[in-house]
Design a protein around this motif. Structure first.
Motif, PDB file in Angstrom:
ATOM      1  N   PHE A 253     -29.060  33.844 -40.475  1.00  0.00           N
ATOM      2  CA  PHE A 253     -29.182  34.438 -39.143  1.00  0.00           C
ATOM      3  C   PHE A 253     -28.770  35.911 -39.181  1.00  0.00           C
ATOM      4  CE2 PHE A 253     -29.730  30.239 -37.487  1.00  0.00           C
ATOM      5  CZ  PHE A 253     -30.216  30.365 -36.187  1.00  0.00           C
ATOM      6  N   ALA A 254     -27.645  36.198 -39.832  1.00  0.00           N
ATOM      7  CA  ALA A 254     -27.133  37.574 -39.852  1.00  0.00           C
ATOM      8  C   ALA A 254     -28.084  38.503 -40.594  1.00  0.00           C
ATOM      9  CB  ALA A 254     -25.750  37.600 -40.497  1.00  0.00           C
ATOM     10  N   ALA A 255     -28.627  38.052 -41.714  1.00  0.00           N
ATOM     11  CA  ALA A 255     -29.530  38.891 -42.496  1.00  0.00           C
ATOM     12  C   ALA A 255     -30.786  39.228 -41.701  1.00  0.00           C
ATOM     13  CB  ALA A 255     -29.905  38.187 -43.800  1.00  0.00           C
ATOM     14  N   PHE A 256     -31.354  38.242 -41.054  1.00  0.00           N
ATOM     15  CA  PHE A 256     -32.587  38.499 -40.302  1.00  0.00           C
ATOM     16  C   PHE A 256     -32.313  39.398 -39.100  1.00  0.00           C
ATOM     17  CE2 PHE A 256     -35.776  37.587 -37.065  1.00  0.00           C
ATOM     18  CZ  PHE A 256     -36.944  37.804 -37.789  1.00  0.00           C
ATOM     19  N   GLU A 257     -31.257  39.116 -38.372  1.00  0.00           N
ATOM     20  CA  GLU A 257     -30.973  39.876 -37.154  1.00  0.00           C
ATOM     21  C   GLU A 257     -30.620  41.332 -37.449  1.00  0.00           C
ATOM     22  OE1 GLU A 257     -29.424  35.979 -34.632  1.00  0.00           O
ATOM     23  OE2 GLU A 257     -27.967  37.351 -35.526  1.00  0.00           O
ATOM     24  N   ALA A 258     -30.089  41.605 -38.625  1.00  0.00           N
ATOM     25  CA  ALA A 258     -29.733  42.980 -38.977  1.00  0.00           C
ATOM     26  C   ALA A 258     -30.896  43.762 -39.563  1.00  0.00           C
ATOM     27  CB  ALA A 258     -28.575  42.967 -39.986  1.00  0.00           C
ATOM     28  N   SER A 259     -31.975  43.090 -39.902  1.00  0.00           N
ATOM     29  CA  SER A 259     -33.053  43.721 -40.670  1.00  0.00           C
ATOM     30  C   SER A 259     -34.111  44.415 -39.833  1.00  0.00           C
ATOM     31  CB  SER A 259     -33.751  42.663 -41.532  1.00  0.00           C
ATOM     32  OG  SER A 259     -34.455  41.746 -40.690  1.00  0.00           O
ATOM     33  N   GLY A 260     -34.263  44.008 -38.583  1.00  0.00           N
ATOM     34  CA  GLY A 260     -35.388  44.512 -37.790  1.00  0.00           C
ATOM     35  C   GLY A 260     -36.720  44.019 -38.306  1.00  0.00           C
ATOM     36  N   ALA A 261     -36.699  42.909 -39.034  1.00  0.00           N
ATOM     37  CA  ALA A 261     -37.916  42.370 -39.646  1.00  0.00           C
ATOM     38  C   ALA A 261     -38.889  41.861 -38.591  1.00  0.00           C
ATOM     39  CB  ALA A 261     -37.558  41.240 -40.610  1.00  0.00           C
ATOM     40  N   PRO A 262     -40.182  41.959 -38.876  1.00  0.00           N
ATOM     41  CA  PRO A 262     -41.186  41.524 -37.904  1.00  0.00           C
ATOM     42  C   PRO A 262     -41.297  40.008 -37.823  1.00  0.00           C
ATOM     43  CG  PRO A 262     -42.254  42.225 -39.925  1.00  0.00           C
ATOM     44  CD  PRO A 262     -40.799  42.528 -40.098  1.00  0.00           C
ATOM     45  N   ARG A 263     -41.716  39.542 -36.711  1.00  0.00           N
ATOM     46  CA  ARG A 263     -42.089  38.141 -36.532  1.00  0.00           C
ATOM     47  C   ARG A 263     -43.607  38.024 -36.550  1.00  0.00           C
ATOM     48  NH1 ARG A 263     -38.193  34.501 -35.133  1.00  0.00           N
ATOM     49  NH2 ARG A 263     -36.149  35.325 -34.569  1.00  0.00           N
ATOM     50  N   PRO A 264     -44.100  36.819 -36.911  1.00  0.00           N
ATOM     51  CA  PRO A 264     -43.395  35.564 -37.097  1.00  0.00           C
ATOM     52  C   PRO A 264     -42.557  35.531 -38.365  1.00  0.00           C
ATOM     53  CG  PRO A 264     -45.701  35.307 -37.701  1.00  0.00           C
ATOM     54  CD  PRO A 264     -45.576  36.669 -37.095  1.00  0.00           C
ATOM     55  N   PHE A 265     -41.469  34.766 -38.280  1.00  0.00           N
ATOM     56  CA  PHE A 265     -40.565  34.534 -39.414  1.00  0.00           C
ATOM     57  C   PHE A 265     -40.845  33.120 -39.900  1.00  0.00           C
ATOM     58  CE2 PHE A 265     -35.822  34.197 -40.728  1.00  0.00           C
ATOM     59  CZ  PHE A 265     -36.143  34.550 -42.036  1.00  0.00           C
ATOM     60  N   LEU A 266     -41.372  33.006 -41.105  1.00  0.00           N
ATOM     61  CA  LEU A 266     -41.871  31.729 -41.606  1.00  0.00           C
ATOM     62  C   LEU A 266     -41.029  31.226 -42.763  1.00  0.00           C
ATOM     63  CD1 LEU A 266     -45.653  32.674 -41.563  1.00  0.00           C
ATOM     64  CD2 LEU A 266     -44.391  31.388 -39.827  1.00  0.00           C
ATOM     65  N   LEU A 267     -40.612  29.971 -42.668  1.00  0.00           N
ATOM     66  CA  LEU A 267     -39.838  29.326 -43.721  1.00  0.00           C
ATOM     67  C   LEU A 267     -40.789  28.670 -44.715  1.00  0.00           C
ATOM     68  CD1 LEU A 267     -37.269  28.083 -45.000  1.00  0.00           C
ATOM     69  CD2 LEU A 267     -37.480  26.220 -43.303  1.00  0.00           C
ATOM     70  N   LEU A 268     -40.636  28.996 -45.981  1.00  0.00           N
ATOM     71  CA  LEU A 268     -41.438  28.370 -47.027  1.00  0.00           C
ATOM     72  C   LEU A 268     -40.801  27.028 -47.359  1.00  0.00           C
ATOM     73  CD1 LEU A 268     -41.902  31.681 -48.877  1.00  0.00           C
ATOM     74  CD2 LEU A 268     -43.794  30.302 -48.006  1.00  0.00           C
ATOM     75  N   SER A 269     -41.530  25.952 -47.041  1.00  0.00           N
ATOM     76  CA  SER A 269     -40.945  24.616 -47.097  1.00  0.00           C
ATOM     77  C   SER A 269     -42.022  23.590 -47.371  1.00  0.00           C
ATOM     78  CB  SER A 269     -40.257  24.303 -45.757  1.00  0.00           C
ATOM     79  OG  SER A 269     -40.064  22.929 -45.569  1.00  0.00           O
ATOM     80  N   ALA A 270     -41.663  22.543 -48.119  1.00  0.00           N
ATOM     81  CA  ALA A 270     -42.619  21.463 -48.380  1.00  0.00           C
ATOM     82  C   ALA A 270     -43.002  20.728 -47.109  1.00  0.00           C
ATOM     83  CB  ALA A 270     -42.018  20.474 -49.387  1.00  0.00           C
ATOM     84  N   ALA A 271     -42.206  20.869 -46.052  1.00  0.00           N
ATOM     85  CA  ALA A 271     -42.483  20.184 -44.799  1.00  0.00           C
ATOM     86  C   ALA A 271     -43.467  20.943 -43.912  1.00  0.00           C
ATOM     87  CB  ALA A 271     -41.176  19.953 -44.034  1.00  0.00           C
ATOM     88  N   GLY A 272     -43.826  22.169 -44.301  1.00  0.00           N
ATOM     89  CA  GLY A 272     -44.703  22.973 -43.471  1.00  0.00           C
ATOM     90  C   GLY A 272     -46.163  22.627 -43.651  1.00  0.00           C
ATOM     91  N   PRO A 273     -47.026  23.091 -42.746  1.00  0.00           N
ATOM     92  CA  PRO A 273     -48.470  22.926 -42.922  1.00  0.00           C
ATOM     93  C   PRO A 273     -48.941  23.698 -44.143  1.00  0.00           C
ATOM     94  CG  PRO A 273     -48.018  24.427 -41.114  1.00  0.00           C
ATOM     95  CD  PRO A 273     -46.695  23.855 -41.530  1.00  0.00           C
TER      96      PRO A 273
END
Length: 249
Positions: free
Chosen positions: A68-88
């Motif tokens: 959470f802290a890394a993303f919130e401090a980065s100003g990174a664009p959304r969407p923020f996508l998790l690379l996961s075997a559970a994803g489409p």
């Protein structure tokens, strides 16, 4: 396009992001890839980003606080996508969707995965690059960045290359040949050497159809071949096939 990648192994991306198409796109300013290490936001002296799972079990789970802290401090664009075997499953259609955005971000999971609160309350979705298990999301992130970046205008030297390849129109790409015209008893199909560009285009379409029917019929599931497609397959039934060139007699 801006792409932010969050990983506890930022060095994983050093060489791939400097090489080939991605490297040139970054140098030209068309592509801006930023890599962030959540360990920089860990609060203990060991820079821990994982902990044991509630309820017990093998392995460790990536903790929510550094992510959470890394993303919130980065100003990174959304969407923020998790690379996961559970994803489409990540497919060309999703690559095209992402390529139309000004940016997006990726989170590389490790260990037994990430705390579910990260997926539920920080990320906007999940992506899987296939039905297999990787040591972490870094390899998957490179797949996504590469597939999306090449669709961004200005990244590829020949813009037609992206429109004339596998999956661009729901088919596999037709076979390609180069010189010499004859090699070890195998010849380039005559149609490609005849100079009739209209006939070449029809041959390529027929071979793309044939390859897809033979190798990936799932891509054509749910639709019937048109009368024109059937006619193309019949027209080039004996000309070149979808594999190697015809053997010389």
């Amino acid at each position: 396009m801006r792409v932010d990648v969050f990983t506890i192994f930022p060095e994983y991306f050093d060489s791939p992001l400097r090489a080939s198409l991605l490297g040139r796109a970054r140098e030209s300013g068309v592509l801006d890839v930023r890599v962030h290490d959540p360990r920089e936001f860990a609060t203990d002296r060991h820079r821990s980003v994982d902990d044991t799972p509630f309820g017990g079990g093998a392995g460790m789970v990536m903790a929510p606080e550094p992510l959470f802290a890394a993303f919130e401090a980065s100003g990174a664009p959304r969407p923020f996508l998790l690379l996961s075997a559970a994803g489409p499953r990540f497919e060309q259609a999703r690559a095209r969707e992402l390529a139309r955005l000004p940016g997006f971000s990726l989170l590389c999971g490790r260990y037994e995965g990430v705390d579910q609160r990260v997926a539920d309350h920080l990320c906007d979705g999940e992506l899987s690059v296939g039905d297999y298990v990787l040591a972490g999301g870094e390899a998957a992130a490179l797949v996504v960045v590469d597939a999306v970046a090449r669709l961004v205008p200005g990244v590829m030297g020949n813009e037609m290359s992206g429109a004339d390849e596998s999956f661009a129109d729901g088919l596999l790409e037709y076979p390609q040949y180069t010189r010499p015209a004859e090699f070890r008893g195998y010849a380039v199909p005559d149609v490609l050497r005849g100079g009739d560009h209209g006939r070449v285009d029809r041959w390529r379409r027929a071979q793309a159809l044939r390859r897809t029917l033979e190798r990936r019929p799932d891509l054509l599931a749910g639709r019937e071949l048109t009368a024109d497609e059937v006619a193309l397959l019949e027209e080039f039934h004996d000309e070149g096939g979808s594999g190697a060139g015809d053997a010389l007699g």
